[in-house]
Write a protein that holds these residues in place. Sequence first.
Motif, PDB file in Angstrom:
ATOM      1  N   LEU A 219       0.828  -1.198   0.000  1.00 56.47           N
ATOM      2  CA  LEU A 219       0.000   0.000   0.000  1.00 56.47           C
ATOM      3  C   LEU A 219       0.864   1.251   0.000  1.00 56.47           C
ATOM      4  N   ALA A 220       2.042   1.168   0.628  1.00 54.21           N
ATOM      5  CA  ALA A 220       2.939   2.324   0.666  1.00 54.21           C
ATOM      6  C   ALA A 220       3.400   2.685  -0.735  1.00 54.21           C
ATOM      7  N   ARG A 221       3.737   1.679  -1.543  1.00 48.23           N
ATOM      8  CA  ARG A 221       4.198   1.961  -2.909  1.00 48.23           C
ATOM      9  C   ARG A 221       3.036   2.256  -3.851  1.00 48.23           C
ATOM     10  N   ALA A 222       1.865   1.679  -3.580  1.00 53.71           N
ATOM     11  CA  ALA A 222       0.705   1.936  -4.429  1.00 53.71           C
ATOM     12  C   ALA A 222       0.305   3.407  -4.368  1.00 53.71           C
ATOM     13  N   ASP A 223       0.451   4.004  -3.156  1.00 50.56           N
ATOM     14  CA  ASP A 223       0.199   5.437  -2.982  1.00 50.56           C
ATOM     15  C   ASP A 223      -1.152   5.840  -3.579  1.00 50.56           C
ATOM     16  N   ASP A 224      -2.200   5.065  -3.231  1.00 50.83           N
ATOM     17  CA  ASP A 224      -3.513   5.306  -3.820  1.00 50.83           C
ATOM     18  C   ASP A 224      -4.456   6.100  -2.922  1.00 50.83           C
ATOM     19  N   GLY A 225      -3.957   6.505  -1.751  1.00 50.44           N
ATOM     20  CA  GLY A 225      -4.780   7.306  -0.856  1.00 50.44           C
ATOM     21  C   GLY A 225      -5.940   6.551  -0.237  1.00 50.44           C
ATOM     22  N   SER A 226      -5.873   5.220  -0.227  1.00 47.42           N
ATOM     23  CA  SER A 226      -6.963   4.416   0.319  1.00 47.42           C
ATOM     24  C   SER A 226      -7.026   4.522   1.843  1.00 47.42           C
ATOM     25  N   GLN A 227      -8.163   4.102   2.381  1.00 50.71           N
ATOM     26  CA  GLN A 227      -8.327   4.112   3.838  1.00 50.71           C
ATOM     27  C   GLN A 227      -7.317   3.182   4.501  1.00 50.71           C
ATOM     28  N   ALA A 228      -7.121   1.995   3.926  1.00 51.45           N
ATOM     29  CA  ALA A 228      -6.167   1.048   4.515  1.00 51.45           C
ATOM     30  C   ALA A 228      -4.755   1.609   4.487  1.00 51.45           C
ATOM     31  N   ALA A 229      -4.383   2.282   3.399  1.00 55.24           N
ATOM     32  CA  ALA A 229      -3.045   2.883   3.315  1.00 55.24           C
ATOM     33  C   ALA A 229      -2.862   3.908   4.428  1.00 55.24           C
ATOM     34  N   LEU A 230      -3.887   4.716   4.663  1.00 51.75           N
ATOM     35  CA  LEU A 230      -3.823   5.711   5.742  1.00 51.75           C
ATOM     36  C   LEU A 230      -3.740   5.027   7.102  1.00 51.75           C
ATOM     37  N   ASP A 231      -4.454   3.919   7.256  1.00 58.59           N
ATOM     38  CA  ASP A 231      -4.400   3.169   8.520  1.00 58.59           C
ATOM     39  C   ASP A 231      -2.976   2.703   8.818  1.00 58.59           C
ATOM     40  N   PHE A 232      -2.270   2.231   7.794  1.00 60.78           N
ATOM     41  CA  PHE A 232      -0.905   1.750   8.013  1.00 60.78           C
ATOM     42  C   PHE A 232       0.067   2.901   8.244  1.00 60.78           C
ATOM     43  N   VAL A 233      -0.207   4.066   7.693  1.00 62.84           N
ATOM     44  CA  VAL A 233       0.597   5.253   8.017  1.00 62.84           C
ATOM     45  C   VAL A 233       0.474   5.549   9.506  1.00 62.84           C
ATOM     46  N   HIS A 234      -0.749   5.504  10.019  1.00 63.61           N
ATOM     47  CA  HIS A 234      -0.969   5.782  11.442  1.00 63.61           C
ATOM     48  C   HIS A 234      -0.368   4.685  12.325  1.00 63.61           C
ATOM     49  N   LEU A 235      -0.489   3.416  11.877  1.00 66.21           N
ATOM     50  CA  LEU A 235       0.071   2.316  12.662  1.00 66.21           C
ATOM     51  C   LEU A 235       1.588   2.389  12.685  1.00 66.21           C
TER      52      LEU A 235
END
Length: 264
Positions: A219-235
Amino acid sequence: MLTLIAIVSSAGGAGRSTVTAHLAAQLAHVGHSVAVLELDAQNSIGALLGLRETCETGVLSPGVAPDGWRAVLRETPEGVPLLPAGRNDATTLMAFGAWLSGDTGGLRRQLDALGWPSGTRVFIDTQRLPDTIAQAAVAAADLVLGVVPVTTTGYVTQSDLMTACRGRAQMVPNLAASNSPLNNDLLHLIQARGGDAVVPLRIHRDDAVGRAAANGRSLARADDGSQAALDFVHLEAWLARATAAEDASDGKQGAGSGPGGTRT
Protein backbone atom coordinates in the motif's frame (compact mmCIF):
# COMPACT_ATOMS: atom_id res chain seq x y z
CA MET A 1 20.59 -4.29 19.42
CA LEU A 2 17.78 -5.33 17.10
CA THR A 3 14.16 -4.62 18.01
CA LEU A 4 12.14 -7.81 17.57
CA ILE A 5 8.40 -7.41 16.91
CA ALA A 6 6.26 -10.55 16.93
CA ILE A 7 3.02 -10.39 14.92
CA VAL A 8 0.57 -12.88 16.42
CA SER A 9 -3.08 -13.84 16.67
CA SER A 10 -5.29 -16.56 18.10
CA ALA A 11 -7.81 -16.41 15.25
CA GLY A 12 -7.44 -17.91 11.82
CA GLY A 13 -7.65 -15.43 8.95
CA ALA A 14 -6.74 -12.54 11.23
CA GLY A 15 -4.37 -11.01 8.66
CA ARG A 16 -1.01 -11.50 10.40
CA SER A 17 1.02 -11.74 7.19
CA THR A 18 -0.86 -8.86 5.59
CA VAL A 19 -0.27 -6.62 8.60
CA THR A 20 3.39 -7.69 8.78
CA ALA A 21 4.07 -6.97 5.11
CA HIS A 22 2.30 -3.61 4.85
CA LEU A 23 3.57 -2.34 8.19
CA ALA A 24 7.17 -3.31 7.39
CA ALA A 25 6.88 -1.74 3.94
CA GLN A 26 5.49 1.48 5.41
CA LEU A 27 8.39 1.72 7.86
CA ALA A 28 10.87 1.15 5.02
CA HIS A 29 9.03 3.72 2.90
CA VAL A 30 9.66 6.45 5.47
CA GLY A 31 13.31 5.50 5.96
CA HIS A 32 13.47 3.12 8.91
CA SER A 33 15.74 0.09 8.93
CA VAL A 34 13.46 -2.95 8.89
CA ALA A 35 13.45 -6.67 8.01
CA VAL A 36 11.01 -9.59 8.14
CA LEU A 37 11.49 -13.11 9.50
CA GLU A 38 8.74 -15.45 8.29
CA LEU A 39 7.93 -18.22 10.76
CA ASP A 40 4.56 -18.97 9.16
CA ALA A 41 4.62 -22.29 7.32
CA GLN A 42 2.31 -20.90 4.60
CA ASN A 43 5.39 -19.27 3.05
CA SER A 44 3.32 -16.48 1.47
CA ILE A 45 4.70 -13.18 2.69
CA GLY A 46 7.22 -12.90 -0.15
CA ALA A 47 4.36 -12.26 -2.59
CA LEU A 48 3.04 -9.47 -0.38
CA LEU A 49 6.49 -7.86 -0.49
CA GLY A 50 6.58 -7.98 -4.28
CA LEU A 51 8.44 -11.21 -5.04
CA ARG A 52 7.04 -12.86 -8.17
CA GLU A 53 8.27 -16.37 -7.42
CA THR A 54 7.65 -18.51 -4.34
CA CYS A 55 10.65 -18.78 -2.04
CA GLU A 56 11.56 -22.45 -2.33
CA THR A 57 14.17 -22.43 0.44
CA GLY A 58 13.94 -20.63 3.75
CA VAL A 59 14.46 -20.79 7.49
CA LEU A 60 11.86 -23.56 7.94
CA SER A 61 13.08 -25.69 5.01
CA PRO A 62 14.70 -29.10 5.52
CA GLY A 63 18.47 -28.89 5.60
CA VAL A 64 18.64 -25.19 6.51
CA ALA A 65 20.37 -24.79 9.88
CA PRO A 66 19.93 -21.57 11.91
CA ASP A 67 23.53 -20.60 11.20
CA GLY A 68 22.75 -20.81 7.49
CA TRP A 69 20.08 -18.11 7.38
CA ARG A 70 22.27 -15.66 5.48
CA ALA A 71 22.15 -17.99 2.46
CA VAL A 72 18.33 -17.78 2.22
CA LEU A 73 18.03 -14.02 2.83
CA ARG A 74 16.10 -12.33 0.01
CA GLU A 75 15.91 -8.71 -1.04
CA THR A 76 12.40 -7.58 -2.02
CA PRO A 77 11.01 -4.83 -4.27
CA GLU A 78 9.69 -3.13 -1.14
CA GLY A 79 13.20 -2.60 0.20
CA VAL A 80 12.47 -4.99 3.08
CA PRO A 81 14.98 -7.86 3.49
CA LEU A 82 13.12 -11.13 3.99
CA LEU A 83 14.08 -14.38 5.67
CA PRO A 84 11.33 -16.51 4.09
CA ALA A 85 9.85 -19.65 5.58
CA GLY A 86 10.48 -21.65 2.39
CA ARG A 87 9.01 -25.04 1.59
CA ASN A 88 8.69 -27.04 4.80
CA ASP A 89 7.25 -30.15 6.36
CA ALA A 90 5.89 -31.25 9.72
CA THR A 91 9.16 -32.87 10.79
CA THR A 92 11.17 -29.73 10.15
CA LEU A 93 8.60 -27.55 11.93
CA MET A 94 8.73 -29.79 15.00
CA ALA A 95 12.54 -29.68 15.04
CA PHE A 96 12.54 -25.90 14.65
CA GLY A 97 10.07 -25.52 17.51
CA ALA A 98 12.17 -27.81 19.71
CA TRP A 99 15.28 -25.72 18.96
CA LEU A 100 13.55 -22.47 19.90
CA SER A 101 12.09 -23.97 23.06
CA GLY A 102 15.43 -25.37 24.15
CA ASP A 103 17.55 -22.33 23.25
CA THR A 104 15.69 -19.26 24.48
CA GLY A 105 18.32 -16.86 23.16
CA GLY A 106 18.80 -18.64 19.84
CA LEU A 107 16.41 -16.57 17.76
CA ARG A 108 17.97 -13.24 18.66
CA ARG A 109 21.49 -14.66 18.40
CA GLN A 110 20.95 -15.87 14.84
CA LEU A 111 19.37 -12.57 13.78
CA ASP A 112 22.21 -10.60 15.38
CA ALA A 113 24.69 -12.68 13.37
CA LEU A 114 23.29 -11.23 10.14
CA GLY A 115 24.93 -7.91 10.97
CA TRP A 116 21.92 -5.63 10.56
CA PRO A 117 22.31 -2.15 12.09
CA SER A 118 21.48 -1.70 15.74
CA GLY A 119 17.88 -0.58 16.11
CA THR A 120 16.65 -2.43 13.01
CA ARG A 121 13.05 -3.45 13.55
CA VAL A 122 12.66 -7.13 12.70
CA PHE A 123 9.07 -8.26 12.22
CA ILE A 124 8.41 -11.92 13.00
CA ASP A 125 5.42 -13.30 11.10
CA THR A 126 4.04 -16.28 13.01
CA GLN A 127 1.53 -19.06 12.84
CA ARG A 128 -1.65 -18.93 14.91
CA LEU A 129 -1.18 -19.23 18.66
CA PRO A 130 -0.72 -21.43 20.66
CA ASP A 131 1.76 -22.75 18.07
CA THR A 132 5.12 -23.58 19.72
CA ILE A 133 7.14 -21.47 17.27
CA ALA A 134 4.79 -18.51 17.76
CA GLN A 135 5.12 -18.80 21.54
CA ALA A 136 8.91 -18.76 21.23
CA ALA A 137 8.67 -15.64 19.06
CA VAL A 138 6.55 -13.96 21.72
CA ALA A 139 9.11 -14.84 24.39
CA ALA A 140 11.97 -13.39 22.31
CA ALA A 141 10.18 -10.24 21.17
CA ASP A 142 10.64 -6.72 22.48
CA LEU A 143 7.10 -5.88 21.37
CA VAL A 144 4.19 -8.21 20.67
CA LEU A 145 1.54 -6.95 18.25
CA GLY A 146 -1.63 -9.02 18.39
CA VAL A 147 -3.89 -8.82 15.33
CA VAL A 148 -7.55 -9.12 16.35
CA PRO A 149 -10.02 -9.33 13.46
CA VAL A 150 -13.22 -7.44 14.12
CA THR A 151 -15.32 -10.56 13.75
CA THR A 152 -17.18 -12.82 16.13
CA THR A 153 -14.27 -15.28 16.03
CA GLY A 154 -11.82 -12.45 16.70
CA TYR A 155 -13.72 -11.37 19.79
CA VAL A 156 -14.20 -14.91 21.08
CA THR A 157 -10.49 -15.75 20.74
CA GLN A 158 -9.20 -12.40 22.02
CA SER A 159 -8.94 -13.71 25.58
CA ASP A 160 -6.91 -16.67 24.30
CA LEU A 161 -4.50 -14.21 22.67
CA MET A 162 -4.14 -12.22 25.87
CA THR A 163 -3.50 -15.37 27.90
CA ALA A 164 -1.01 -16.86 25.42
CA CYS A 165 0.98 -13.61 25.39
CA ARG A 166 0.79 -13.31 29.20
CA GLY A 167 -0.52 -9.77 29.00
CA ARG A 168 2.33 -8.55 26.76
CA ALA A 169 0.35 -8.10 23.55
CA GLN A 170 -0.57 -4.71 22.15
CA MET A 171 -3.67 -5.45 20.08
CA VAL A 172 -4.65 -3.86 16.77
CA PRO A 173 -8.20 -4.39 15.44
CA ASN A 174 -8.15 -5.52 11.80
CA LEU A 175 -10.87 -5.75 9.15
CA ALA A 176 -12.97 -3.00 10.73
CA ALA A 177 -16.07 -1.86 8.81
CA SER A 178 -17.41 1.46 10.03
CA ASN A 179 -20.61 1.13 8.01
CA SER A 180 -21.64 -2.06 9.82
CA PRO A 181 -23.45 -1.68 13.17
CA LEU A 182 -22.55 -5.27 14.12
CA ASN A 183 -18.90 -4.67 13.28
CA ASN A 184 -18.89 -1.48 15.35
CA ASP A 185 -20.43 -3.36 18.30
CA LEU A 186 -17.75 -6.04 18.04
CA LEU A 187 -15.04 -3.37 17.88
CA HIS A 188 -16.33 -1.77 21.08
CA LEU A 189 -16.38 -5.16 22.82
CA ILE A 190 -12.78 -5.85 21.72
CA GLN A 191 -11.68 -2.43 22.94
CA ALA A 192 -13.50 -2.82 26.26
CA ARG A 193 -11.96 -6.22 26.97
CA GLY A 194 -8.45 -5.17 25.95
CA GLY A 195 -8.48 -1.75 27.60
CA ASP A 196 -5.21 0.15 27.25
CA ALA A 197 -3.62 -2.85 25.51
CA VAL A 198 -5.67 -2.09 22.38
CA VAL A 199 -3.85 0.24 20.00
CA PRO A 200 -5.86 3.49 19.61
CA LEU A 201 -6.54 2.94 15.91
CA ARG A 202 -7.90 0.28 13.59
CA ILE A 203 -7.21 -1.20 10.17
CA HIS A 204 -10.27 -1.04 7.93
CA ARG A 205 -11.52 -3.69 5.56
CA ASP A 206 -10.53 -2.25 2.18
CA ASP A 207 -10.46 -3.60 -1.36
CA ALA A 208 -7.20 -1.70 -1.83
CA VAL A 209 -5.42 -4.44 0.15
CA GLY A 210 -6.47 -7.08 -2.37
CA ARG A 211 -5.57 -4.86 -5.32
CA ALA A 212 -2.12 -4.22 -3.86
CA ALA A 213 -1.54 -7.96 -3.45
CA ALA A 214 -2.68 -8.63 -7.01
CA ASN A 215 -0.29 -5.98 -8.32
CA GLY A 216 2.62 -7.27 -6.24
CA ARG A 217 3.18 -4.05 -4.32
CA SER A 218 2.52 -2.69 -0.85
CA LEU A 219 0.00 0.00 0.00
CA ALA A 220 2.94 2.32 0.67
CA ARG A 221 4.20 1.96 -2.91
CA ALA A 222 0.70 1.94 -4.43
CA ASP A 223 0.20 5.44 -2.98
CA ASP A 224 -3.51 5.31 -3.82
CA GLY A 225 -4.78 7.31 -0.86
CA SER A 226 -6.96 4.42 0.32
CA GLN A 227 -8.33 4.11 3.84
CA ALA A 228 -6.17 1.05 4.52
CA ALA A 229 -3.04 2.88 3.32
CA LEU A 230 -3.82 5.71 5.74
CA ASP A 231 -4.40 3.17 8.52
CA PHE A 232 -0.91 1.75 8.01
CA VAL A 233 0.60 5.25 8.02
CA HIS A 234 -0.97 5.78 11.44
CA LEU A 235 0.07 2.32 12.66
CA GLU A 236 3.65 2.94 11.52
CA ALA A 237 3.73 6.21 13.47
CA TRP A 238 2.39 4.45 16.57
CA LEU A 239 4.92 1.64 16.26
CA ALA A 240 7.82 4.05 15.76
CA ARG A 241 6.86 5.77 19.02
CA ALA A 242 6.28 2.47 20.84
CA THR A 243 9.75 1.20 19.93
CA ALA A 244 11.55 4.52 20.37
CA ALA A 245 12.85 3.41 23.78
CA GLU A 246 14.83 0.60 22.13
CA ASP A 247 16.26 3.10 19.65
CA ALA A 248 17.26 5.51 22.42
CA SER A 249 18.96 2.78 24.44
CA ASP A 250 21.13 1.87 21.45
CA GLY A 251 21.92 5.44 20.49
CA LYS A 252 21.07 7.17 17.27
CA GLN A 253 21.84 5.30 14.04
CA GLY A 254 24.01 7.37 11.73
CA ALA A 255 23.52 7.77 8.03
CA GLY A 256 24.25 4.71 5.95
CA SER A 257 22.67 1.82 4.20
CA GLY A 258 20.86 -0.87 6.14
CA PRO A 259 17.90 -3.19 5.62
CA GLY A 260 14.91 -1.26 4.42
CA GLY A 261 16.77 1.98 3.75
CA THR A 262 18.61 4.60 5.78
CA ARG A 263 17.28 5.36 9.24
CA THR A 264 16.31 8.92 10.04
